[in-house]
Design a protein around this motif. Structure first.
Motif, PDB file in Angstrom:
ATOM      1  N   PHE A   1       0.834  -1.201   0.000  1.00  0.00           N
ATOM      2  CA  PHE A   1       0.000   0.000   0.000  1.00  0.00           C
ATOM      3  C   PHE A   1       0.877   1.263   0.000  1.00  0.00           C
ATOM      4  O   PHE A   1       0.696   2.156  -0.825  1.00  0.00           O
ATOM      5  N   VAL A   2       1.847   1.283   0.896  1.00  0.00           N
ATOM      6  CA  VAL A   2       2.755   2.439   0.981  1.00  0.00           C
ATOM      7  C   VAL A   2       3.482   2.621  -0.337  1.00  0.00           C
ATOM      8  O   VAL A   2       3.591   3.728  -0.867  1.00  0.00           O
ATOM      9  N   GLN A   3       3.930   1.506  -0.884  1.00  0.00           N
ATOM     10  CA  GLN A   3       4.688   1.584  -2.127  1.00  0.00           C
ATOM     11  C   GLN A   3       3.837   2.132  -3.264  1.00  0.00           C
ATOM     12  O   GLN A   3       4.294   2.922  -4.075  1.00  0.00           O
ATOM     13  N   ARG A   4       2.586   1.712  -3.305  1.00  0.00           N
ATOM     14  CA  ARG A   4       1.679   2.204  -4.344  1.00  0.00           C
ATOM     15  C   ARG A   4       1.494   3.698  -4.227  1.00  0.00           C
ATOM     16  O   ARG A   4       1.500   4.421  -5.217  1.00  0.00           O
ATOM     17  N   LYS A   5       1.305   4.145  -2.991  1.00  0.00           N
ATOM     18  CA  LYS A   5       1.133   5.580  -2.747  1.00  0.00           C
ATOM     19  C   LYS A   5       2.337   6.343  -3.298  1.00  0.00           C
ATOM     20  O   LYS A   5       2.203   7.307  -4.039  1.00  0.00           O
ATOM     21  N   LEU A   6       3.523   5.855  -2.911  1.00  0.00           N
ATOM     22  CA  LEU A   6       4.746   6.525  -3.337  1.00  0.00           C
ATOM     23  C   LEU A   6       4.865   6.508  -4.856  1.00  0.00           C
ATOM     24  O   LEU A   6       5.196   7.520  -5.483  1.00  0.00           O
ATOM     25  N   ALA A   7       4.551   5.360  -5.450  1.00  0.00           N
ATOM     26  CA  ALA A   7       4.686   5.224  -6.893  1.00  0.00           C
ATOM     27  C   ALA A   7       3.744   6.183  -7.610  1.00  0.00           C
ATOM     28  O   ALA A   7       4.093   6.789  -8.616  1.00  0.00           O
ATOM     29  N   LYS A   8       2.542   6.341  -7.083  1.00  0.00           N
ATOM     30  CA  LYS A   8       1.560   7.219  -7.707  1.00  0.00           C
ATOM     31  C   LYS A   8       2.047   8.658  -7.668  1.00  0.00           C
ATOM     32  O   LYS A   8       1.932   9.395  -8.641  1.00  0.00           O
ATOM     33  N   GLU A   9       2.620   9.023  -6.539  1.00  0.00           N
ATOM     34  CA  GLU A   9       3.119  10.393  -6.423  1.00  0.00           C
ATOM     35  C   GLU A   9       4.232  10.641  -7.425  1.00  0.00           C
ATOM     36  O   GLU A   9       4.365  11.720  -7.972  1.00  0.00           O
TER      37      GLU A   9
END
Lengths: 306, 430
Positions: A296-304
């Motif tokens: 989840f954290v990684q997805r957030k970061l990737a989206k940003e």
């Protein structure tokens, strides 16, 4: 007349909507076989695992399992081996991403031109990917043997003392990182290669005209334009890395001193060797939640980033 | 839709014929006995089993008919055990099954296997280690069909080269103690500039418990207490520390190694090897150049008591067996002196009965006779406890962890930690 017209219209709409429903349902018939299989082999076991995590399920007495509340969970947080396994997998994941993704990019850059000889290199770099992990583990077990393995013979040839590698609590996990990266990098190399070939020649030419060195164009063109590819690769590598089990199972059995014990291996061992299905289910749930959080954290970061 | 109906009808028809087949069998008056084994017909061990079952069927024609089925095993016996575990969950166990010695307690405690003592003839003829291995809470639940043993294999030529008088070597009546063994190892290590003995320390599996626990037993120590309830204060007591110190010293002085060369003894690299009867088979067939013999386990200087490892796969009857008489008769037939003698000869393993050992004496190699002699004199089984998987792992990790510690305090700490792990596992099963 007016009334019947209205009625007919409504009737029509109704039948139309029935048809639409049927039309919309139809695709689900095609999904059904896949959904049934997924349900039986993925969702149902996952739900059962959550249920078993709250019981004292012992593999040999399935009928006598009882609800035990959170006791499995309280035990596992004071289980030194489980904690050690979490620590090990963190080290492994961080290292493997750096080493494997770095190696993959390096190999891709190396063969990113249209020379004929590259076919040979491509096949050579990719071949470990198609080999069985078990075979590779056994192979490296011999190569890394401290007394007569090939690697140590080579090291001694250039005047470095023989290293214990897999029999040292400090080195074993890194030896496994190395072997895993060696095995997996070929696959990511191909994806990087595809990414590299998508970068337009013109950008490099423009940079060359502006007087950019090779290093500068790598830093300011290749890397930024490869970002989507890199994100994808880091993502998939990360998820695969958490599942580490075969290499330590074959090469070190989790040792020495649990230095290569991984959560999945420990879950397997607890469930099927020690027969404590309830306890190992609880570990599965906790580890599953941890992976979900990381993803989840990684997805957030990737989206940003994108 | 039509096809689905047809397929379903076909399936039902097949199912019904399958059922009726079984029906006809029992109406003929023959009781069928199902049996699972972990060895295939192609292996020497399996061949004897399949043949013996056939003899059983001829002998009991019209009364019983046994169907023996081979369940392939993978890795450390996992495949076979997975199948048994699955059968436990679905209640589809066969009437008779084989199981590895260390599983006896867990299966008996879980009520998967039933006592078989009353069905076996001439029980006193079995080696005590076989009876102990199959006994849980004073009842005999399983019976080993062969025995195994470990000795110190040594290369005669290398010993002579190092100036060791072969006539001075220890015997079962007069074994050497750890100090004498260490002197021997020192001499050999210096003579050949290589570890004196391959103790199989790279194995990291059941071998470490099986082969190394006898050192602890010889010292008078135990892995867990007699009643199987206590590990703390037992495994990590003074005896435990002394036995582990010996193994540690062997490692730290480089008399042995945790990463031996593959087949180092067989290829003449190491003068000694700690191994079992399977190595006799290998040396006789593939490495005939090595002139070797076997000496008994070294013993603790405090007690001078010879103890050697034992253990084997066994036959047992499942609690779901419909006809216990029939299943009992089959197990009895499979464990006669003749059947056990055949299995030992076929597979180069030690016999499980005294009478079989006597019969084999003239038919096996002198080296094999030395293992048999040591086994009947000093064999001791591993603890029969339900928490065995965790206990053995803690023991194995102790043995592999020894070389990472130098002083006695650290060693004590390792033993305390591992004893605690064992205790946690034992308490969890209670």
């Amino acid at each position: 007349m007016e009334y019947s017209d209205k009625y007919a219209k409504r009737e029509k709409r109704k039948s139309f909507s029935l048809e639409t429903i049927r039309f919309h349902i139809q695709p689900f018939y095609f999904l059904l076989p896949a959904m049934v299989l997924l349900g039986i082999f993925l969702f149902l076991p996952a739900l059962l695992t959550i249920y078993y995590a709250f019981t004292d399920y012992y593999l040999l007495t399935p009928d006598q399992r009882e609800f035990v509340g959170f006791s499995n969970f309280t035990q596992l947080f004071s289980d030194p081996v489980f904690m050690k396994s979490l620590q090990n997998i963190s080290i492994f994941v961080v290292c493997i991403i750096i080493v494997q993704v770095g190696a993959a990019l390096g190999l891709a850059l190396l063969i990113n031109n249209n020379k004929k000889s590259n076919i040979f290199l491509k096949v050579a770099f990719f071949s470990p990917v198609v080999m069985s992990l078990v075979v590779i583990s056994v192979l490296w077990l011999y190569l890394l043997n401290p007394s007569d393995g090939l690697i140590n013979s080579m090291l001694q040839g250039i005047g470095i003392d023989a290293q214990p590698f897999l029999t040292s609590p400090n080195q074993a996990i890194f030896a496994i990182v190395f072997v895993s990266a060696w095995q997996g990098a070929g696959y990511q190399m191909l994806i990087f290669l595809a990414g590299l070939q998508n970068i337009s020649r013109e950008v490099y030419e423009a940079a060359k005209i502006d007087g950019a060195t090779k290093w500068k164009s790598f830093l300011h063109i290749t890397l930024p334009l490869l970002r989507p590819t890199t994100t994808l690769i880091v993502f998939t590598t990360l998820i695969a890395a958490f599942k580490l089990i075969i290499q330590p199972m074959i090469m070190t059995q989790g040792g020495p001193l649990n230095s290569t014990m991984t959560p999945i291996y420990y879950i397997y061992q607890t469930g099927f060797t020690d027969r404590l299905v309830g306890y190992s289910s609880a570990m599965t749930v906790v580890f599953g939640v941890l992976i979900a959080v990381v993803t989840f954290v990684q997805r957030k970061l990737a989206k940003e980033e994108i | 839709m039509k096809y689905v109906v047809m397929a379903a009808a076909l399936a039902v028809a097949l199912f019904l014929t399958a059922c009726s087949d079984q029906e006809t069998n029992s109406t003929q008056g023959e009781e069928t006995i199902s049996m699972w084994v972990q060895t295939s017909k192609e292996s020497p061990e399996g061949e004897v089993m399949f043949d013996t079952v056939q003899q059983f069927n001829e002998e009991y024609e019209g009364t019983y008919e046994a169907n023996i089925e081979f369940i392939p095993r993978s890795g450390g016996g996992g495949g076979y055990e997975d199948k048994v575990n699955a059968a436990v969950s679905t209640d589809t166990l066969p009437d008779v099954l084989t199981l590895d010695g260390p599983n006896t307690a867990a299966y008996a405690e879980a009520d998967i296997i039933a006592p078989i003592g009353e069905y076996l003839s001439d029980k006193d003829d079995f080696l005590p280690s076989i009876i102990d291995q199959g006994t849980y809470e004073d009842e005999l639940y399983a019976i080993g069909y062969s025995e195994s043993g470990v000795g110190i294999f040594y290369n005669k030529d290398m010993f002579e080269e190092a100036g060791i008088d072969l006539d001075s070597l220890p015997t079962v009546e007069d074994p050497w103690d750890w100090d004498q063994f260490m002197d021997l190892s020192k001499k050999l290590t210096e003579a050949f500039d290589t570890p004196a003995i391959d103790m199989g320390l790279d194995d990291k599996s059941e071998w470490l418990m099986y082969a190394f626990a006898p050192f602890l037993w010889s010292q008078g120590g135990q892995v867990v207490s007699e009643d199987g309830e206590q590990a703390t204060g037992v495994f990590n007591n003074e005896d435990g520390l002394k036995a582990m110190s010996f193994i540690q010293e062997m490692q730290n002085k480089n008399y042995t190694t945790i990463s031996p060369s593959e087949n180092g003894f067989e290829t003449g690299k190491y003068p000694m090897m700690m191994s079992g009867s399977w190595s006799i088979q290998m040396l006789e067939t593939s490495y005939q150049d090595i002139d070797y013999d076997i000496m008994p386990y070294p013993v603790s200087p405090d007690t001078n008591e010879l103890v050697s490892p034992t253990g084997s796969w066994q036959y047992a009857m499942s609690t779901s067996a419909e006809n216990e008489e029939a299943a009992g008769a089959l197990i009895d037939f499979l464990t006669t002196t003749e059947a056990l003698g055949d299995i030992s000869l076929g597979n180069t393993v030690l016999p499980a009965r005294y009478s079989a050992a006597e019969e084999l004496e003239d038919q096996v190699t002198p080296q094999m006779n030395k293992l048999i002699e040591q086994n009947t004199a000093s064999g001791q089984p591993r603890p029969v406890i339900p928490a065995y998987p965790q206990v053995t792992r803690a023991f194995q990790q102790t043995v592999t962890g020894l070389s990472f510690y130098e002083n006695t305090d650290e060693l004590q700490q390792l033993l305390d930690e591992k004893a605690q792990e064992m205790q946690t596992a034992i308490d969890r099963r209670n």
